[in-house]
Design a protein around this motif. Sequence first.
Motif, PDB file in Angstrom:
ATOM      1  N   GLY A   9       0.811  -1.205   0.000  1.00  0.00           N
ATOM      2  CA  GLY A   9       0.000   0.000   0.000  1.00  0.00           C
ATOM      3  C   GLY A   9       0.848   1.260   0.000  1.00  0.00           C
ATOM      4  N   GLY A  10       0.178   2.397  -0.088  1.00  0.00           N
ATOM      5  CA  GLY A  10       0.877   3.666  -0.076  1.00  0.00           C
ATOM      6  C   GLY A  10       0.064   4.749  -0.731  1.00  0.00           C
ATOM      7  N   LEU A  11       0.733   5.823  -1.063  1.00  0.00           N
ATOM      8  CA  LEU A  11       0.102   6.968  -1.714  1.00  0.00           C
ATOM      9  C   LEU A  11       0.313   6.857  -3.220  1.00  0.00           C
ATOM     10  CD1 LEU A  11      -1.239   9.790  -1.570  1.00  0.00           C
ATOM     11  CD2 LEU A  11       1.075  10.743  -1.322  1.00  0.00           C
ATOM     12  N   VAL A  12      -0.756   6.997  -3.969  1.00  0.00           N
ATOM     13  CA  VAL A  12      -0.678   6.912  -5.417  1.00  0.00           C
ATOM     14  C   VAL A  12      -1.559   7.986  -6.030  1.00  0.00           C
ATOM     15  CG1 VAL A  12      -2.509   5.179  -5.484  1.00  0.00           C
ATOM     16  CG2 VAL A  12      -0.902   5.351  -7.386  1.00  0.00           C
ATOM     17  N   GLN A  13      -1.151   8.491  -7.164  1.00  0.00           N
ATOM     18  CA  GLN A  13      -1.926   9.532  -7.835  1.00  0.00           C
ATOM     19  C   GLN A  13      -3.115   8.938  -8.563  1.00  0.00           C
ATOM     20  OE1 GLN A  13       0.726  11.770 -10.349  1.00  0.00           O
ATOM     21  NE2 GLN A  13       1.406  13.056  -8.642  1.00  0.00           N
ATOM     22  N   PRO A  14      -4.149   9.713  -8.748  1.00  0.00           N
ATOM     23  CA  PRO A  14      -5.299   9.232  -9.536  1.00  0.00           C
ATOM     24  C   PRO A  14      -4.844   8.776 -10.913  1.00  0.00           C
ATOM     25  CG  PRO A  14      -5.872  11.251  -8.403  1.00  0.00           C
ATOM     26  CD  PRO A  14      -4.400  11.052  -8.187  1.00  0.00           C
ATOM     27  N   GLY A  15      -5.384   7.631 -11.326  1.00  0.00           N
ATOM     28  CA  GLY A  15      -4.980   7.052 -12.593  1.00  0.00           C
ATOM     29  C   GLY A  15      -3.794   6.118 -12.487  1.00  0.00           C
ATOM     30  N   GLY A  16      -3.173   6.102 -11.331  1.00  0.00           N
ATOM     31  CA  GLY A  16      -1.999   5.262 -11.134  1.00  0.00           C
ATOM     32  C   GLY A  16      -2.337   3.831 -10.781  1.00  0.00           C
ATOM     33  N   SER A  17      -1.287   3.067 -10.489  1.00  0.00           N
ATOM     34  CA  SER A  17      -1.446   1.637 -10.197  1.00  0.00           C
ATOM     35  C   SER A  17      -0.707   1.268  -8.921  1.00  0.00           C
ATOM     36  CB  SER A  17      -0.898   0.792 -11.344  1.00  0.00           C
ATOM     37  OG  SER A  17      -1.606   1.027 -12.546  1.00  0.00           O
ATOM     38  N   VAL A  18      -1.216   0.251  -8.276  1.00  0.00           N
ATOM     39  CA  VAL A  18      -0.594  -0.313  -7.077  1.00  0.00           C
ATOM     40  C   VAL A  18      -0.799  -1.805  -7.093  1.00  0.00           C
ATOM     41  CG1 VAL A  18      -0.867  -0.530  -4.585  1.00  0.00           C
ATOM     42  CG2 VAL A  18      -0.734   1.717  -5.583  1.00  0.00           C
ATOM     43  N   THR A  19       0.203  -2.526  -6.618  1.00  0.00           N
ATOM     44  CA  THR A  19       0.069  -3.972  -6.464  1.00  0.00           C
ATOM     45  C   THR A  19       0.144  -4.320  -4.983  1.00  0.00           C
ATOM     46  OG1 THR A  19       1.127  -4.371  -8.597  1.00  0.00           O
ATOM     47  CG2 THR A  19       0.992  -6.227  -7.070  1.00  0.00           C
ATOM     48  N   LEU A  20      -0.904  -4.947  -4.485  1.00  0.00           N
ATOM     49  CA  LEU A  20      -0.936  -5.406  -3.099  1.00  0.00           C
ATOM     50  C   LEU A  20      -0.605  -6.883  -3.054  1.00  0.00           C
ATOM     51  CD1 LEU A  20      -4.168  -3.681  -1.746  1.00  0.00           C
ATOM     52  CD2 LEU A  20      -1.830  -2.788  -1.847  1.00  0.00           C
ATOM     53  N   SER A  21       0.137  -7.272  -2.040  1.00  0.00           N
ATOM     54  CA  SER A  21       0.468  -8.677  -1.845  1.00  0.00           C
ATOM     55  C   SER A  21      -0.029  -9.139  -0.486  1.00  0.00           C
ATOM     56  CB  SER A  21       1.979  -8.886  -1.932  1.00  0.00           C
ATOM     57  OG  SER A  21       2.457  -8.616  -3.230  1.00  0.00           O
ATOM     58  N   CYS A  22      -0.379 -10.405  -0.452  1.00  0.00           N
ATOM     59  CA  CYS A  22      -0.862 -11.032   0.780  1.00  0.00           C
ATOM     60  C   CYS A  22      -0.040 -12.305   0.971  1.00  0.00           C
ATOM     61  CB  CYS A  22      -2.348 -11.350   0.648  1.00  0.00           C
ATOM     62  SG  CYS A  22      -3.060 -12.319   1.991  1.00  0.00           S
ATOM     63  N   ALA A  23       0.783 -12.312   1.994  1.00  0.00           N
ATOM     64  CA  ALA A  23       1.645 -13.457   2.261  1.00  0.00           C
ATOM     65  C   ALA A  23       1.060 -14.297   3.386  1.00  0.00           C
ATOM     66  CB  ALA A  23       3.046 -12.986   2.629  1.00  0.00           C
ATOM     67  N   ALA A  24       0.920 -15.581   3.127  1.00  0.00           N
ATOM     68  CA  ALA A  24       0.333 -16.494   4.106  1.00  0.00           C
ATOM     69  C   ALA A  24       1.405 -17.360   4.751  1.00  0.00           C
ATOM     70  CB  ALA A  24      -0.702 -17.380   3.430  1.00  0.00           C
ATOM     71  N   SER A  25       1.160 -17.715   5.986  1.00  0.00           N
ATOM     72  CA  SER A  25       2.051 -18.632   6.686  1.00  0.00           C
ATOM     73  C   SER A  25       1.256 -19.374   7.746  1.00  0.00           C
ATOM     74  CB  SER A  25       3.222 -17.882   7.330  1.00  0.00           C
ATOM     75  OG  SER A  25       2.762 -16.959   8.280  1.00  0.00           O
ATOM     76  N   GLY A  26       1.728 -20.557   8.083  1.00  0.00           N
ATOM     77  CA  GLY A  26       1.138 -21.311   9.185  1.00  0.00           C
ATOM     78  C   GLY A  26      -0.098 -22.115   8.862  1.00  0.00           C
ATOM     79  N   PHE A  27      -0.481 -22.155   7.588  1.00  0.00           N
ATOM     80  CA  PHE A  27      -1.623 -22.984   7.203  1.00  0.00           C
ATOM     81  C   PHE A  27      -1.492 -23.364   5.731  1.00  0.00           C
ATOM     82  CE2 PHE A  27      -4.154 -19.918   4.705  1.00  0.00           C
ATOM     83  CZ  PHE A  27      -3.635 -18.703   5.137  1.00  0.00           C
ATOM     84  N   ARG A  28      -2.309 -24.342   5.298  1.00  0.00           N
ATOM     85  CA  ARG A  28      -2.240 -24.824   3.928  1.00  0.00           C
ATOM     86  C   ARG A  28      -2.948 -23.830   3.015  1.00  0.00           C
ATOM     87  NH1 ARG A  28      -1.296 -30.100   2.355  1.00  0.00           N
ATOM     88  NH2 ARG A  28      -1.660 -29.199   0.272  1.00  0.00           N
ATOM     89  N   PHE A  29      -2.174 -22.954   2.467  1.00  0.00           N
ATOM     90  CA  PHE A  29      -2.702 -21.864   1.639  1.00  0.00           C
ATOM     91  C   PHE A  29      -3.585 -22.399   0.523  1.00  0.00           C
ATOM     92  CE2 PHE A  29      -2.691 -17.618   0.101  1.00  0.00           C
ATOM     93  CZ  PHE A  29      -2.561 -17.650  -1.276  1.00  0.00           C
ATOM     94  N   ASP A  30      -3.176 -23.511  -0.085  1.00  0.00           N
ATOM     95  CA  ASP A  30      -3.918 -24.030  -1.241  1.00  0.00           C
ATOM     96  C   ASP A  30      -5.202 -24.741  -0.852  1.00  0.00           C
ATOM     97  OD1 ASP A  30      -1.911 -27.021  -1.962  1.00  0.00           O
ATOM     98  OD2 ASP A  30      -2.735 -26.215  -0.105  1.00  0.00           O
ATOM     99  N   HIS A  31      -5.558 -24.708   0.417  1.00  0.00           N
ATOM    100  CA  HIS A  31      -6.844 -25.252   0.862  1.00  0.00           C
ATOM    101  C   HIS A  31      -7.866 -24.146   1.116  1.00  0.00           C
ATOM    102  CE1 HIS A  31      -5.310 -29.428   2.473  1.00  0.00           C
ATOM    103  NE2 HIS A  31      -4.978 -29.198   1.217  1.00  0.00           N
ATOM    104  N   TYR A  32      -7.471 -22.913   0.832  1.00  0.00           N
ATOM    105  CA  TYR A  32      -8.289 -21.782   1.203  1.00  0.00           C
ATOM    106  C   TYR A  32      -8.603 -20.877   0.030  1.00  0.00           C
ATOM    107  CZ  TYR A  32      -7.477 -22.945   6.086  1.00  0.00           C
ATOM    108  OH  TYR A  32      -7.445 -23.583   7.290  1.00  0.00           O
ATOM    109  N   ALA A  33      -9.820 -20.361   0.008  1.00  0.00           N
ATOM    110  CA  ALA A  33     -10.135 -19.250  -0.883  1.00  0.00           C
ATOM    111  C   ALA A  33      -9.574 -17.977  -0.258  1.00  0.00           C
ATOM    112  CB  ALA A  33     -11.642 -19.131  -1.056  1.00  0.00           C
ATOM    113  N   ILE A  34      -9.204 -17.049  -1.126  1.00  0.00           N
ATOM    114  CA  ILE A  34      -8.606 -15.797  -0.662  1.00  0.00           C
ATOM    115  C   ILE A  34      -9.443 -14.629  -1.163  1.00  0.00           C
ATOM    116  CG2 ILE A  34      -6.585 -14.306  -0.750  1.00  0.00           C
ATOM    117  CD1 ILE A  34      -6.134 -16.839   0.839  1.00  0.00           C
ATOM    118  N   GLY A  35      -9.626 -13.668  -0.306  1.00  0.00           N
ATOM    119  CA  GLY A  35     -10.356 -12.477  -0.691  1.00  0.00           C
ATOM    120  C   GLY A  35      -9.635 -11.210  -0.287  1.00  0.00           C
ATOM    121  N   TRP A  36      -9.865 -10.163  -1.057  1.00  0.00           N
ATOM    122  CA  TRP A  36      -9.386  -8.818  -0.725  1.00  0.00           C
ATOM    123  C   TRP A  36     -10.605  -7.971  -0.366  1.00  0.00           C
ATOM    124  CZ3 TRP A  36      -4.549  -7.145   0.053  1.00  0.00           C
ATOM    125  CH2 TRP A  36      -3.495  -7.915  -0.453  1.00  0.00           C
ATOM    126  N   PHE A  37     -10.470  -7.259   0.723  1.00  0.00           N
ATOM    127  CA  PHE A  37     -11.552  -6.424   1.219  1.00  0.00           C
ATOM    128  C   PHE A  37     -11.005  -5.041   1.508  1.00  0.00           C
ATOM    129  CE2 PHE A  37     -14.564  -9.870   1.792  1.00  0.00           C
ATOM    130  CZ  PHE A  37     -13.719 -10.965   1.771  1.00  0.00           C
TER     131      PHE A  37
END
Length: 129
Positions: A9-37
Amino acid sequence: QGQLVESGGGLVQPGGSVTLSCAASGFRFDHYAIGWFRQAPGEEREGVSCISHVDGRTYYADSVKGRFTISRDNAKDTATLQMNSLQAEDTADYYCAAALEPVHVQSMCTYDRFEFNFQGRGTQVTVSS
């Protein structure tokens, strides 16, 4: 113990782009659906996008269709939200969440009482000139 950590995350100008990442640990990631809210001050939580591992199905909120793309890399236990053509209305705290499959991704994203198994603390995205 399972954990999700957002970054990008961060500050971005209108019209710009950002890439958010979500890093998982401690569980079987491939057994779960993932959502962004996201949640802005004084606003309700909004399900931005959700992705299933079982069938690869995705859901996008109407407000972000055509601008945001969700993806996941099960080998790296990460999920990504690519956000393009950002607008001031996209300003919010963004967090990722995981729900044990099978999951109906639209329900995960739209049901305001959907219970997640894991949820990150969030990362702030501010769209402003």
